[in-house]
Scaffold this active site. Structure first.
Site, short mmCIF file in Angstrom:
data_model
loop_
_atom_site.label_atom_id
_atom_site.label_comp_id
_atom_site.label_asym_id
_atom_site.label_seq_id
_atom_site.Cartn_x
_atom_site.Cartn_y
_atom_site.Cartn_z
N CYS A 53 0.81 -1.21 0.00
CA CYS A 53 0.00 0.00 0.00
C CYS A 53 0.85 1.26 0.00
CB CYS A 53 -0.93 0.00 1.20
SG CYS A 53 -1.97 1.48 1.29
N CYS A 73 -1.26 1.68 -3.14
CA CYS A 73 -2.29 2.71 -2.95
C CYS A 73 -1.73 4.12 -2.92
CB CYS A 73 -3.03 2.47 -1.64
SG CYS A 73 -3.47 0.76 -1.29
N TYR A 118 -9.11 -3.45 -11.91
CA TYR A 118 -9.02 -2.05 -11.47
C TYR A 118 -7.61 -1.50 -11.58
CZ TYR A 118 -7.25 -3.55 -6.88
OH TYR A 118 -6.48 -4.09 -5.87
N GLU A 142 -7.02 1.78 -13.76
CA GLU A 142 -6.49 2.96 -13.07
C GLU A 142 -5.23 3.48 -13.76
OE1 GLU A 142 -8.03 2.19 -8.48
OE2 GLU A 142 -6.08 1.45 -9.11
N HIS A 155 -27.84 20.48 -1.25
CA HIS A 155 -27.99 21.09 -2.59
C HIS A 155 -27.13 22.35 -2.71
CE1 HIS A 155 -30.07 22.11 -6.30
NE2 HIS A 155 -30.16 23.36 -5.86
N GLU A 202 -26.61 14.54 -3.93
CA GLU A 202 -28.00 14.67 -3.49
C GLU A 202 -28.91 13.72 -4.26
OE1 GLU A 202 -30.25 18.30 -4.71
OE2 GLU A 202 -28.34 18.91 -5.59
#
Length: 488
Positions: free
Chosen positions: A44, A49, A179, A183, A471, A476
């Site tokens: 990581c 990561c 992924y 990525e 908002h 939302e």
């Protein structure tokens, strides 16, 4: 009662191993040692990561001038300097590794910069020649990227190598559709590299929600990535020679000496300096050369040469260490956590497993890790945040309602861009519980974290409906979708 050098010996200095070691020492008062053969922080922090996310941030700046002009700013295109970025990134990783070392030291954990393997159920043998004994041994050795079993696979690089490129390539071919592949395709595209991606399957990001991964694939193509589905490598060879588009290297080229040429090519492609390329023939037959070929075709657990089989510890089909719900192997004194167990290969999961191990072994509180409803993010452009079941998986289990909306977000629409986002809830028709949430949007990873809390708590669609929207935001829409798009 046998006397041991330590109460706990941890093999592996990644996120899971370090967390287990320092908590066992600081919170449980255990005598703890840890051995790491490479750099502290593991995949990581050192080769996963953290540096990847820094590259994501760097790649996103390329699109800002065009968006800024849509808002009235007179902003020209900039120039990306790989050497400047890479130097800063290396310094940051050194800083983080230092933090990991200091955390262990301040917790009272003794560390060994050495490879360790099990000699017996309570003895660890170090590459320095020393042996240490412990009442309990924890294996947290992680995993590593693998190359496919094809001729000349060594001409390509894997994800670990990316962070050591001396120069940025002009072109890159990425093999894979998971992924990591997606990525890095987006990262390199954002940094101005010509990106081609081959994936043998029908759609990238297998296992994720179909609608979400379809939108990402569409966006990748619109951003200039040459994504070829149903495509794989037939043949690859050192570039720069005489090639026939159908048959590959000519006899003259082959006579130059394969070993010497491959060695030179490997060094050239790994520095990306353009002095040598890699010739690739795909199943589509459209052969060409690339500065770099990146294999993102899977990872294997680091379970080899640890002395496990000799002790009767079971190794699974995918080379994973087989453990029970409490991370214990077939040997009572030996446990394993993280990617080496190949359960859910995410850093926060390894950390959670490390904490559960300490509670189980040192705090008289048997704790099994819950591997269900784990939120995750894919840092493509746009990002995907996901938690729970995909629509496809959910409808195989029960009848569901699907609430979904896709739209152009205000920020980029005003700037004249056509980016689309997706907000999606998969709801049980019987219980009204939200079974899955899938977001494709900028900063989707930030949004899915809080959605994950609600879904983990068993929130219903009506709980979402009763939540007042913030908002104006993209998020939302998660609480304003009132009518299902479909029932499945």
């Amino acid at each position: 009662m046998a006397e041991y050098d330590y109460d706990l010996f941890v093999i592996g200095g990644g996120s899971g191993g370090v967390r287990a070691a320092r908590v066992a020492a600081s919170d449980a008062g255990a005598r703890v040692a840890l051995a790491e053969e490479d750099r502290y922080g593991g995949t990581c922090v050192i080769r996963g990561c953290v540096p990847k996310k820094l590259m994501v941030f760097a790649s996103e700046f390329s699109g800002m001038p065009a968006l800024a002009r849509g808002y009235g700013w007179d902003m020209g295109e900039g120039t990306f300097h790989w050497d400047r970025f890479q130097g800063h990134m290396a310094s940051e990783l050194d800083r983080l590794e230092g933090i990991y070392r200091n955390l262990l030291k301040s917790s009272g954990v003794e560390t060994f910069d050495a490879r360790a393997r099990l000699k017996d159920a309570h003895t660890v043998e170090l590459s320095t020649g020393e042996t240490k004994t412990a009442k309990t041994i924890l294996i947290a050795t992680g995993g590593h990227p693998v190359r496919p079993d094809i001729p000349n696979a060594d001409l390509g690089i894997v994800s670990d190598d990316i962070f050591h490129l001396e120069t940025l390539p002009k072109s890159i071919l990425i093999i894979g559709g998971g992924y990591i592949a997606c990525e890095f395709a987006c990262i390199f595209n954002g940094l101005g590299v010509e990106v081609t991606q081959f994936y043998r399957g029908a759609q990238i990001l297998r296992g994720f929600d179909d609608e979400a991964r379809g939108l990402i694939a569409e966006a990748m193509r619109e951003n200039g990535i040459k994504l070829h589905l149903g495509t794989n490598i037939v043949e690859m060879a050192p570039g720069g020679g005489d090639y026939d588009a159908v048959s590959g290297p000519t006899a003259t080229d082959a006579a130059m000496g394969a070993d010497a040429k491959q060695s030179a090519t490997l060094m050239a492609t790994r520095t990306g300096d353009g002095s040598q390329s890699v010739w690739v023939k795909p199943t589509s037959g459209d052969a060409r050369e690339y500065d770099i070929v990146l294999f993102a075709t899977g990872r294997d657990p680091n379970s080899a040469d640890l002395g496990l089989e000799d002790l009767g510890i079971q190794i699974g089909r995918r080379k994973e260490i087989v453990v029970d719900a409490y991370s214990k192997t077939a040997v009572d004194s030996v446990y394993a956590i993280g990617d080496v167990t190949n359960r859910v290969n995410l850093t926060p999961v390894a950390i959670r497993e490390g904490m559960a191990f300490v509670q189980t072994v040192f705090q008289d509180n048997p704790t099994a890790v819950d591997h269900e409803l784990i939120p995750s993010a894919i840092f493509t452009q746009p990002e995907m945040g996901t938690v729970g079941l995909s629509e496809e998986d959910a409808r195989e289990q029960e009848e569901v309602e699907v609430y979904c909306t896709s739209f152009r977000p205000m920020k980029t629409a005003f700037g004249g861009q056509n980016n689309r986002v997706l907000m999606k809830l998969v709801v049980s028709k019987a219980t009204r519980k939200v079974l899955g949430c899938h977001i494709v949007a900028p900063d989707a990873g930030e949004m899915i974290q809080l959605a994950g809390v609600a879904i983990k708590m068993g929130a219903t669609k009506e709980d979402f409906d009763q939540t007042v929207a913030v908002h104006p935001t993209m998020s939302e829409e998660i609480v304003t979708m009132k009518t299902p798009m479909r029932t499945a």
